[in-house]
Design an enzyme around this catalytic site. Structure first.
Site, PDB file in Angstrom:
ATOM      1  N   ASP A  11       0.864  -1.178   0.000  1.00 44.49           N
ATOM      2  CA  ASP A  11       0.000   0.000   0.000  1.00 44.49           C
ATOM      3  C   ASP A  11       0.900   1.228   0.000  1.00 44.49           C
ATOM      4  OD1 ASP A  11      -2.361  -1.431   0.073  1.00 44.49           O
ATOM      5  OD2 ASP A  11      -2.484  -1.420   2.254  1.00 44.49           O
ATOM      6  N   ASP A 130     -13.672  -3.701  -1.405  1.00 42.41           N
ATOM      7  CA  ASP A 130     -13.477  -3.386   0.009  1.00 42.41           C
ATOM      8  C   ASP A 130     -14.833  -3.398   0.692  1.00 42.41           C
ATOM      9  OD1 ASP A 130     -10.766  -2.969  -0.479  1.00 42.41           O
ATOM     10  OD2 ASP A 130     -11.067  -0.848  -0.920  1.00 42.41           O
TER      11      ASP A 130
END
Length: 258
Positions: A11, A130
């Protein structure tokens, strides 16, 4: 027998790899190019690279970091974050990505999935999903969130299972299924979510969010029917190595690539 893939996740925020808890409170974890090279040498099966604030900041992904990362690895590289158009997909593939992950833009315009799959092949198109869990008193349900790189994201009101069905129909080649509730918690993957999704996903599902101990990986594969397992915290902060995870899975008679 198909081997199960072990995938570190990078990330990236402002050019650095970070790791948070439930998408918040990010801590620096290193340089993305250096980490990519390290995981390539350590035996990772693939790498996933997310520019986590590209969508929330309404900007394009950092293509120079992607290009430098691709030069360091000789395993499949998936890139996501802020990808909104066919041109964006093409740029990422030209920069060295093997697959492109779309999330926010796919929810905003589902036909983008179909257009991308037709233009580049389903094998190149990953849809990141998500989700956040809720309990209506009788069963668990999961809602899709977007713009998750900042302030925990935005709820869409879209049922995750229904979205999975649509993603499959539109021609995606793979799903990365990330539990926001489990993200960074080191308490295990959301097995209920994986089981629910696997009933409808005829394409590979990558479990994401929550890996904290070795048995979490086997649980996601055996009980959650995951085709691959993605993790960040336990790899970035050296709790376990790729080799340790693979050795453990091999001891449980789960096929992995050495």
């Amino acid at each position: 027998m198909l081997t199960k893939r072990i995938i570190p996740c990078l990330d990236v925020k402002l050019g650095r790899v970070v790791k948070g808890v439930q998408f918040l409170d990010h801590v620096d974890a290193g340089d993305p190019v250096e980490l990519a090279g390290y995981y390539n040498q350590e035996g990772a099966d693939e790498l996933v690279f997310y520019d986590i604030t590209a969508s929330s900041d309404d900007r394009n992904i950092m293509i120079e970091v992607v290009s430098q990362t691709a030069e360091q690895v000789f395993i499949p590289l998936t890139v996501g974050g802020g990808i909104r158009t066919i041109e964006d997909v093409n740029k990422m593939l030209l920069a060295g990505a093997d697959k492109v992950s779309i999330n926010t833009a796919a929810v905003q315009r589902p036909e983008f999935i179909e257009e991308s799959a037709k233009a580049f092949g389903s094998q190149c198109i990953v849809v990141g999903i998500d989700v956040i869990r809720s309990n209506n008193g009788q069963r668990f349900t999961w809602t899709v969130k977007t713009h998750t790189g900042r302030d925990g994201g935005r709820s869409t009101g879209l049922d995750a299972i229904e979205w999975v069905k649509q993603v499959v129909e539109l021609g995606a080649g793979e799903i990365v299924l990330n539990s926001i509730d489990s993200d960074g918690m080191l308490s295990g993957y959301d097995i209920d979510l994986l089981q629910a999704v696997s009933k409808y996903a005829s394409i590979p599902v990558v479990a994401s969010g929550g890996a904290g101990k070795l048995s979490d990986f086997s649980d996601a594969i055996i009980n959650g029917n995951a085709d691959a397992v993605l993790a960040a915290s336990i790899f970035h902060f050296n709790k376990y190595s790729i080799k340790e995870v693979k050795n453990y899975l091999d001891s449980k008679d789960i096929a992995v690539r050495f």
